[in-house]
Design a protein around this motif. Structure first.
Motif, PDB file in Angstrom:
ATOM      1  N   LYS A  72       2.439   9.222  -2.625  1.00 57.52           N
ATOM      2  CA  LYS A  72       2.150   7.857  -3.057  1.00 57.52           C
ATOM      3  C   LYS A  72       1.153   7.826  -4.213  1.00 57.52           C
ATOM      4  CE  LYS A  72       3.158   5.910   1.423  1.00 57.52           C
ATOM      5  NZ  LYS A  72       2.554   5.396   2.651  1.00 57.52           N
ATOM      6  N   SER A  73       0.443   8.931  -4.431  1.00 59.99           N
ATOM      7  CA  SER A  73      -0.444   8.938  -5.584  1.00 59.99           C
ATOM      8  C   SER A  73       0.348   9.058  -6.888  1.00 59.99           C
ATOM      9  CB  SER A  73      -1.480  10.059  -5.463  1.00 59.99           C
ATOM     10  OG  SER A  73      -0.831  11.274  -5.241  1.00 59.99           O
ATOM     11  N   ASP A  95     -12.562  -1.210  -7.001  1.00 58.84           N
ATOM     12  CA  ASP A  95     -13.357  -0.052  -6.572  1.00 58.84           C
ATOM     13  C   ASP A  95     -12.793   0.573  -5.312  1.00 58.84           C
ATOM     14  OD1 ASP A  95     -15.075  -0.228  -8.630  1.00 58.84           O
ATOM     15  OD2 ASP A  95     -16.652  -1.318  -7.552  1.00 58.84           O
ATOM     16  N   MET A  96     -12.332  -0.302  -4.401  1.00 53.88           N
ATOM     17  CA  MET A  96     -11.794   0.203  -3.143  1.00 53.88           C
ATOM     18  C   MET A  96     -10.556   1.053  -3.386  1.00 53.88           C
ATOM     19  SD  MET A  96     -10.317  -1.925   0.050  1.00 53.88           S
ATOM     20  CE  MET A  96      -8.922  -2.481  -0.870  1.00 53.88           C
ATOM     21  N   ILE A  97      -9.633   0.528  -4.206  1.00 52.16           N
ATOM     22  CA  ILE A  97      -8.418   1.290  -4.494  1.00 52.16           C
ATOM     23  C   ILE A  97      -8.781   2.595  -5.194  1.00 52.16           C
ATOM     24  CG2 ILE A  97      -6.171   1.242  -5.625  1.00 52.16           C
ATOM     25  CD1 ILE A  97      -6.218  -0.845  -3.540  1.00 52.16           C
ATOM     26  N   SER A  99     -11.470   4.343  -4.789  1.00 53.44           N
ATOM     27  CA  SER A  99     -12.012   5.327  -3.847  1.00 53.44           C
ATOM     28  C   SER A  99     -10.930   5.849  -2.918  1.00 53.44           C
ATOM     29  CB  SER A  99     -13.163   4.729  -3.054  1.00 53.44           C
ATOM     30  OG  SER A  99     -12.672   3.872  -2.062  1.00 53.44           O
ATOM     31  N   ILE A 100      -9.896   5.020  -2.654  1.00 54.07           N
ATOM     32  CA  ILE A 100      -8.792   5.514  -1.827  1.00 54.07           C
ATOM     33  C   ILE A 100      -7.987   6.540  -2.611  1.00 54.07           C
ATOM     34  CG2 ILE A 100      -6.592   4.870  -0.773  1.00 54.07           C
ATOM     35  CD1 ILE A 100      -7.906   2.152  -0.127  1.00 54.07           C
ATOM     36  N   ARG A 101      -7.726   6.222  -3.863  1.00 53.68           N
ATOM     37  CA  ARG A 101      -6.949   7.144  -4.707  1.00 53.68           C
ATOM     38  C   ARG A 101      -7.725   8.438  -4.945  1.00 53.68           C
ATOM     39  NH1 ARG A 101      -1.663   6.272  -7.227  1.00 53.68           N
ATOM     40  NH2 ARG A 101      -1.088   4.205  -6.539  1.00 53.68           N
ATOM     41  N   ILE A 140      -3.921  -2.877 -11.122  1.00 48.64           N
ATOM     42  CA  ILE A 140      -4.068  -1.792 -10.145  1.00 48.64           C
ATOM     43  C   ILE A 140      -2.859  -0.855 -10.208  1.00 48.64           C
ATOM     44  CG2 ILE A 140      -4.145  -1.267  -7.673  1.00 48.64           C
ATOM     45  CD1 ILE A 140      -5.823  -3.818  -7.336  1.00 48.64           C
TER      46      ILE A 140
ATOM     47  N   LYS B   3     -15.534   4.501   3.703  1.00 52.40           N
ATOM     48  CA  LYS B   3     -15.601   3.453   2.685  1.00 52.40           C
ATOM     49  C   LYS B   3     -14.715   2.263   3.096  1.00 52.40           C
ATOM     50  CE  LYS B   3     -15.933   2.284  -1.942  1.00 52.40           C
ATOM     51  NZ  LYS B   3     -16.711   2.534  -3.120  1.00 52.40           N
ATOM     52  N   LEU B   4     -13.536   2.607   3.626  1.00 50.83           N
ATOM     53  CA  LEU B   4     -12.607   1.559   4.051  1.00 50.83           C
ATOM     54  C   LEU B   4     -13.221   0.746   5.197  1.00 50.83           C
ATOM     55  CD1 LEU B   4      -9.819   0.616   3.308  1.00 50.83           C
ATOM     56  CD2 LEU B   4      -8.865   2.162   4.986  1.00 50.83           C
ATOM     57  N   LEU B   7     -15.847  -1.559   3.833  1.00 53.05           N
ATOM     58  CA  LEU B   7     -15.307  -2.718   3.112  1.00 53.05           C
ATOM     59  C   LEU B   7     -14.739  -3.754   4.067  1.00 53.05           C
ATOM     60  CD1 LEU B   7     -13.708  -0.817   0.162  1.00 53.05           C
ATOM     61  CD2 LEU B   7     -15.434  -2.588  -0.025  1.00 53.05           C
ATOM     62  N   LEU B  76      -2.478  -1.257   1.358  1.00 51.07           N
ATOM     63  CA  LEU B  76      -3.092   0.022   1.723  1.00 51.07           C
ATOM     64  C   LEU B  76      -2.032   1.061   2.048  1.00 51.07           C
ATOM     65  CD1 LEU B  76      -6.099  -1.055   3.970  1.00 51.07           C
ATOM     66  CD2 LEU B  76      -6.171  -0.180   1.644  1.00 51.07           C
ATOM     67  N   VAL B  77      -0.964   0.619   2.739  1.00 49.53           N
ATOM     68  CA  VAL B  77       0.090   1.569   3.098  1.00 49.53           C
ATOM     69  C   VAL B  77       0.774   2.104   1.840  1.00 49.53           C
ATOM     70  CG1 VAL B  77       2.343   1.756   4.233  1.00 49.53           C
ATOM     71  CG2 VAL B  77       0.473   0.659   5.408  1.00 49.53           C
ATOM     72  N   SER B  78       0.834   1.277   0.785  1.00 46.95           N
ATOM     73  CA  SER B  78       1.471   1.751  -0.440  1.00 46.95           C
ATOM     74  C   SER B  78       0.582   2.729  -1.207  1.00 46.95           C
ATOM     75  CB  SER B  78       1.848   0.569  -1.334  1.00 46.95           C
ATOM     76  OG  SER B  78       0.692  -0.005  -1.897  1.00 46.95           O
ATOM     77  N   GLN B  79      -0.651   2.892  -0.765  1.00 44.31           N
ATOM     78  CA  GLN B  79      -1.548   3.864  -1.397  1.00 44.31           C
ATOM     79  C   GLN B  79      -1.500   5.186  -0.629  1.00 44.31           C
ATOM     80  OE1 GLN B  79      -3.104   3.112  -4.210  1.00 44.31           O
ATOM     81  NE2 GLN B  79      -2.307   1.017  -4.120  1.00 44.31           N
ATOM     82  N   PRO B  80      -1.904   6.283  -1.293  1.00 39.78           N
ATOM     83  CA  PRO B  80      -1.866   7.573  -0.572  1.00 39.78           C
ATOM     84  C   PRO B  80      -2.926   7.648   0.513  1.00 39.78           C
ATOM     85  CG  PRO B  80      -2.797   7.843  -2.756  1.00 39.78           C
ATOM     86  CD  PRO B  80      -2.314   6.439  -2.675  1.00 39.78           C
ATOM     87  N   ILE B  81      -2.648   7.007   1.615  1.00 38.91           N
ATOM     88  CA  ILE B  81      -3.607   6.993   2.722  1.00 38.91           C
ATOM     89  C   ILE B  81      -2.796   6.878   4.006  1.00 38.91           C
ATOM     90  CG2 ILE B  81      -3.927   4.519   2.294  1.00 38.91           C
ATOM     91  CD1 ILE B  81      -6.712   4.761   3.359  1.00 38.91           C
TER      92      ILE B  81
END
Lengths: 236, 255
Positions: A72-73, A95-97, A99-101, A140, B3-4, B7, B76-81
């Protein structure tokens, strides 16, 4: 880059996706179109594993996406309706996205600047208009230089100026060798952006053609006209 | 993940509902102790308020938060997590928010007016009940897709566990009063987290008569150190099992 192998998805008795096979390569800008409830969004969501297919497999760069999140990255996703935690500001969401990425590469801030989001970065998400939220979603999606971009109704809700900016950005990224998948009903807006069309109906892919041959075969000047022409002939 | 969690907590704590909830608890906490003459009595009155209000707020608040965050979860699910990381973070954040509100609202007056074993077990009870009903909220919100149905289900769960269950148990007790039913009754009351929490509290003080028939029987069977350990373990299971079910379902859910 993206390969769907016999992908099916059932919601109860409805077949949202019915044995779909599709192979999409880089440097393409795909227009994913079809009537409402034809399986477009299900297909996009399956690629992002937001929806889990009932059968079949999806490969990204040759690797199955089952039990894997790292792929997904490679993808930037702009949802049709972006909803974010209401009390967060634009800056906090970004910022949140980030830090997730969790990646070190240089960020693509072109849209951030073009949409002038910096001046609004302290505004809370619940105070934003639909169009501004779309701008945030678009920013984003493009920010991390993903190889694949999936845009669900990207220009709906944007003002003409903003949608012009977004179209230019899409074209630029296509020329950078990226794969871009767009679902839209506003085909005329995307005339000079798309390179291929995937047409879906009732969970199946009706055709997958590049724009030139589509226009040539049908003898029509515009994508929307060409498609309605094809549909009439398919039915008849 | 940290971090999540941070937030989501920030997001929850800023919402007015949790602030009103804190004020509501504080109002009860302070007024109960000012009205009752002894701190033990105050703690018991407080316990009854806690056993009614904390489950209701925890389960409905958790439920509404999950429904309102649907698109956010989708993003969030669409992100690499990993999905499990997302769900864990939301659960932990909700736990922290609900329990923090409780500790500020109830914890402060309890520490001032009744800083003894009884006070501590009131706090422990409230924390367990808040956590259990947050876990149940997550389970309920994953089972039903529709927000209204989810809230309806939450209210049903709350009503069943706080009122109907004890009523049924009492009814059965009177119906089968001629038979040796103490052991099955103890078993049945251990299946309800509210009863369990009340028993956990009862084992600290000697006022079982005030607290209903089920409590009295349980005290007879578990009124010792092992009984205490068993209630704590059962309460923990009440947090873990609903959450675990919701996590398994969330991993396979179409969003």
């Amino acid at each position: 880059m993206i390969e769907l192998k016999e992908v099916s998805k059932n919601f109860g008795l409805t077949h949202a996706l019915n044995n779909v096979n599709l192979k999409l390569g880089s440097e393409q800008c795909i227009g994913l179109i079809g009537p409402n409830a034809c399986g477009k969004t299900t297909m996009i969501k399956s690629i992002l594993s937001i929806v889990v297919p009932t059968a079949g497999d999806i490969l990204i760069d040759g690797k199955s996406i089952k039990n894997d999140v790292s792929y997904k990255s490679l993808i930037g996703y702009m949802p049709q309706i972006g909803r974010y935690p209401e009390n967060m500001s634009i800056g906090q969401v970004v910022d949140m996205i980030k830090s997730i990425r969790n990646n070190e590469q240089v960020l693509d801030l072109e849209l951030w600047d073009a949409f002038n989001l910096d001046s609004m970065k302290d505004k809370k998400m619940h105070a934003l208009s639909g169009g501004t939220i779309q701008k945030v979603s678009a920013t984003i999606a493009f920010m991390f230089n993903p190889k694949i971009l999936i845009l669900d109704e990207p220009t709906a809700g944007l003002d003409p100026l903003a949608s012009e900016i977004l179209r230019d950005k899409i074209k630029k990224e296509r020329n950078n060798g990226k794969l871009i998948i767009i679902t839209s009903h506003l085909l005329n807006e995307l005339n000079d952006v798309l390179s291929h069309i995937v047409f879906m109906e009732e969970g199946k892919i009706v055709f997958y053609k590049d724009i030139e041959s589509l226009l040539e075969e049908t003898g029509q000047p515009l994508i929307s006209k060409a498609i309605s022409y094809l549909l009439k002939n398919l039915k008849g | 993940m940290n971090k999540l969690i941070g937030l989501v907590i920030k997001d929850i704590l800023k919402s007015k509902v949790i602030i009103i909830y804190t004020l509501f608890l504080a109002a009860f906490g302070w007024s109960v102790f000012s009205l009752e003459s002894s701190s033990a009595k105050g703690a018991l009155s407080l316990l009854n308020i806690i056993l009614l209000s904390v489950p209701l707020v925890s389960i409905i608040f958790g439920n509404i938060y999950i429904y309102n965050s649907r698109e956010f979860i989708e993003l969030l699910v669409s992100q690499p997590i990993k999905r499990s990381t997302i769900w864990n973070s939301i659960f932990i954040a909700l736990l922290i928010a609900v329990n923090l509100a409780f500790l500020i609202g109830i914890g402060i007056p309890v520490m001032i007016f009744s800083s003894n074993l009884i006070g501590l077990s009131v706090l422990l009870t409230g924390l367990f009940i808040g956590s259990i009903f947050t876990a149940l909220a997550l389970m309920g919100s994953i089972i039903t897709k529709d927000k209204a149905r989810g809230i309806g289900l939450s209210i049903m769960i709350w009503l069943f566990l706080t009122l109907i269950y004890d009523g049924l148990l009492l009814f059965l007790m009177f119906q089968f009063a001629d038979y040796p039913i103490e052991k099955p009754m103890a078993l049945f009351s251990s299946l309800n987290p509210i009863d369990l929490a009340r028993i956990q509290m009862l084992l600290q003080i000697d006022e079982s008569a005030l607290m209903g028939y089920t409590g009295a029987i349980f005290k007879k069977f578990f009124g010792n150190f092992y009984g205490y350990i068993i209630t704590i373990v059962l309460l923990m299971l009440w947090v873990i099992i609903p959450y675990w079910i919701s996590l398994i379902k969330f991993k396979k859910k179409d969003l």
